[in-house]
Design a protein around this motif. Structure first.
Motif, short mmCIF file in Angstrom:
data_model
loop_
_atom_site.label_atom_id
_atom_site.label_comp_id
_atom_site.label_asym_id
_atom_site.label_seq_id
_atom_site.Cartn_x
_atom_site.Cartn_y
_atom_site.Cartn_z
N MET A 1 0.85 -1.18 0.00
CA MET A 1 0.00 0.00 0.00
C MET A 1 0.89 1.23 0.00
O MET A 1 1.78 1.35 0.82
N PRO A 2 0.66 2.14 -0.90
CA PRO A 2 1.48 3.35 -0.95
C PRO A 2 1.32 4.15 0.33
O PRO A 2 0.25 4.19 0.92
N PRO A 3 2.39 4.82 0.80
CA PRO A 3 2.33 5.55 2.04
C PRO A 3 1.22 6.58 2.10
O PRO A 3 0.63 6.81 3.12
N GLU A 4 0.88 7.22 0.94
CA GLU A 4 -0.13 8.27 0.98
C GLU A 4 -1.52 7.74 1.27
O GLU A 4 -2.41 8.49 1.64
N THR A 5 -1.76 6.42 1.06
CA THR A 5 -3.07 5.86 1.33
C THR A 5 -3.10 5.06 2.63
O THR A 5 -4.12 4.49 2.96
N ALA A 6 -1.98 4.99 3.35
CA ALA A 6 -1.94 4.24 4.60
C ALA A 6 -2.87 4.89 5.62
O ALA A 6 -2.91 6.10 5.76
N ARG A 7 -3.65 4.05 6.30
CA ARG A 7 -4.59 4.56 7.30
C ARG A 7 -3.86 4.74 8.62
O ARG A 7 -3.18 3.83 9.09
N PRO A 8 -3.99 5.91 9.26
CA PRO A 8 -3.30 6.13 10.52
C PRO A 8 -3.87 5.25 11.64
O PRO A 8 -5.08 5.16 11.81
N LEU A 9 -2.97 4.59 12.36
CA LEU A 9 -3.34 3.68 13.43
C LEU A 9 -2.56 4.05 14.68
O LEU A 9 -1.34 4.17 14.64
N GLU A 10 -3.27 4.26 15.78
CA GLU A 10 -2.64 4.54 17.07
C GLU A 10 -3.09 3.50 18.07
O GLU A 10 -4.26 3.12 18.10
N LEU A 11 -2.15 3.06 18.90
CA LEU A 11 -2.42 2.06 19.92
C LEU A 11 -2.04 2.62 21.29
O LEU A 11 -0.91 3.06 21.47
N ARG A 12 -2.97 2.59 22.22
CA ARG A 12 -2.69 2.99 23.60
C ARG A 12 -3.00 1.77 24.46
O ARG A 12 -4.16 1.51 24.80
N PHE A 13 -1.96 1.02 24.79
CA PHE A 13 -2.13 -0.25 25.48
C PHE A 13 -1.52 -0.25 26.87
O PHE A 13 -1.49 -1.28 27.54
N THR A 14 -0.98 0.87 27.32
CA THR A 14 -0.44 0.92 28.68
C THR A 14 -1.46 1.60 29.59
O THR A 14 -2.18 2.51 29.17
N GLY A 15 -1.51 1.13 30.83
CA GLY A 15 -2.33 1.80 31.84
C GLY A 15 -3.75 1.31 31.92
O GLY A 15 -4.15 0.34 31.29
N GLY A 16 -4.51 2.00 32.75
CA GLY A 16 -5.89 1.64 33.03
C GLY A 16 -6.82 2.03 31.90
O GLY A 16 -6.45 2.67 30.93
N GLY A 17 -8.06 1.62 32.06
CA GLY A 17 -9.06 1.95 31.06
C GLY A 17 -9.11 0.96 29.91
O GLY A 17 -9.92 1.11 29.02
N GLY A 18 -8.25 -0.04 29.91
CA GLY A 18 -8.25 -1.03 28.84
C GLY A 18 -7.57 -0.53 27.59
O GLY A 18 -7.35 0.67 27.41
N PRO A 19 -7.24 -1.44 26.68
CA PRO A 19 -6.58 -1.05 25.44
C PRO A 19 -7.49 -0.19 24.56
O PRO A 19 -8.68 -0.45 24.44
N ARG A 20 -6.89 0.84 23.96
CA ARG A 20 -7.61 1.77 23.09
C ARG A 20 -6.91 1.81 21.74
O ARG A 20 -5.69 1.88 21.66
N VAL A 21 -7.71 1.78 20.69
CA VAL A 21 -7.22 1.84 19.31
C VAL A 21 -7.84 3.07 18.66
O VAL A 21 -9.04 3.31 18.80
N THR A 22 -7.02 3.84 17.95
CA THR A 22 -7.52 4.95 17.16
C THR A 22 -7.21 4.66 15.70
O THR A 22 -6.05 4.46 15.35
N LEU A 23 -8.25 4.60 14.90
CA LEU A 23 -8.12 4.31 13.47
C LEU A 23 -8.85 5.40 12.70
O LEU A 23 -10.02 5.67 12.97
N ASP A 24 -8.16 6.02 11.78
CA ASP A 24 -8.74 7.11 10.99
C ASP A 24 -9.32 8.21 11.89
O ASP A 24 -10.36 8.79 11.59
N GLY A 25 -8.66 8.47 13.01
CA GLY A 25 -9.08 9.54 13.91
C GLY A 25 -10.19 9.18 14.88
O GLY A 25 -10.57 10.00 15.70
N GLU A 26 -10.73 7.97 14.81
CA GLU A 26 -11.78 7.55 15.74
C GLU A 26 -11.22 6.55 16.74
O GLU A 26 -10.58 5.57 16.36
N GLU A 27 -11.48 6.81 18.02
CA GLU A 27 -10.96 5.95 19.08
C GLU A 27 -12.04 4.99 19.57
O GLU A 27 -13.21 5.36 19.69
N PHE A 28 -11.64 3.75 19.85
CA PHE A 28 -12.55 2.76 20.39
C PHE A 28 -11.78 1.78 21.25
O PHE A 28 -10.55 1.68 21.17
N ALA A 29 -12.53 1.06 22.09
CA ALA A 29 -11.93 0.08 22.98
C ALA A 29 -11.63 -1.21 22.21
O ALA A 29 -12.34 -1.56 21.27
#
Length: 197
Positions: A1-29
């Motif tokens: 997949m070309p870099p310009e079409t790659a979907r941004p992915l963020e992972l927040r897996f440390t700490g309380g509140g359970g693992p959180r994933v942000t994909l295309d700017g939307e965060e979910f558990a």
């Protein structure tokens, strides 16, 4: 997949509140198993064979058939263009709190590690790859802390007390959230049902 079409992915897996994933700017558990899979894949950007990933998630007794089912559900949730196969890998390098902490500790940047860390990595996980990284972060923090004259690992990286493996156990061990840190957003993403199963 070309870099310009790659979907941004963020992972927040440390700490309380359970693992959180942000994909295309939307965060979910995310639930534990998808978070473990994403952790292993984030640690190995060049990809893993089914056998390697099975070993990292389930240990010696793992079954590749079980893994294939988990991957299928995760690909359905995240998109086949983000989670690739042959070998299993992420199409884009995620922004992950645990990777920032690991890299900062390896480079001796303790303050940066603390800023990136919200507590223990996936405290309920028993996946070998997660346990290994969690231990690396704890040992690295303790060693760096000792060089700075501290007797213990910095609070956000301390292991939760025995028996305190519920979500947020590490946060409880580390104390309250730092002032000025925003509470996690609670938005849900359509099509990410497997991440919450």
């Amino acid at each position: 997949m070309p870099p310009e079409t790659a979907r941004p992915l963020e992972l927040r897996f440390t700490g309380g509140g359970g693992p959180r994933v942000t994909l295309d700017g939307e965060e979910f558990a995310a639930t534990l198993r998808p978070a473990e899979i994403l952790t292993a894949l984030a640690l190995h950007p060049d990809g893993l064979s089914g056998e390697q990933l099975t070993l990292m998630l389930y240990g010696e007794d793992g079954n590749p058939t079980t893994l294939r089912g988990e991957i299928h559900r995760l690909r359905s949730s995240l998109g086949a263009e983000l989670l690739l196969t042959r070998p299993y890998r992420l199409a884009t390098g995620p922004q992950a709190d645990f990777l920032r902490v690991r890299d900062a500790l390896r480079d001796g940047r303790v303050s940066e590690a603390l800023d990136s860390c919200h507590g223990e990595l996936l405290p309920r996980s028993d996946a070998p790859a997660v346990r290994e990284l969690r231990d690396e972060l704890l040992v690295g923090a303790a060693a760096r802390g000792a060089r700075l004259g501290r007797r213990r690992a910095p609070a956000p990286l301390r292991r939760a007390p025995a028996g305190d493996r519920r979500p947020g156990g590490a946060r409880a061990a580390a104390g309250p959230a730092r002032p000025g840190r925003p509470a996690p957003r609670r938005r849900r993403r359509a099509g990410a049902e497997h991440l919450r199963d």
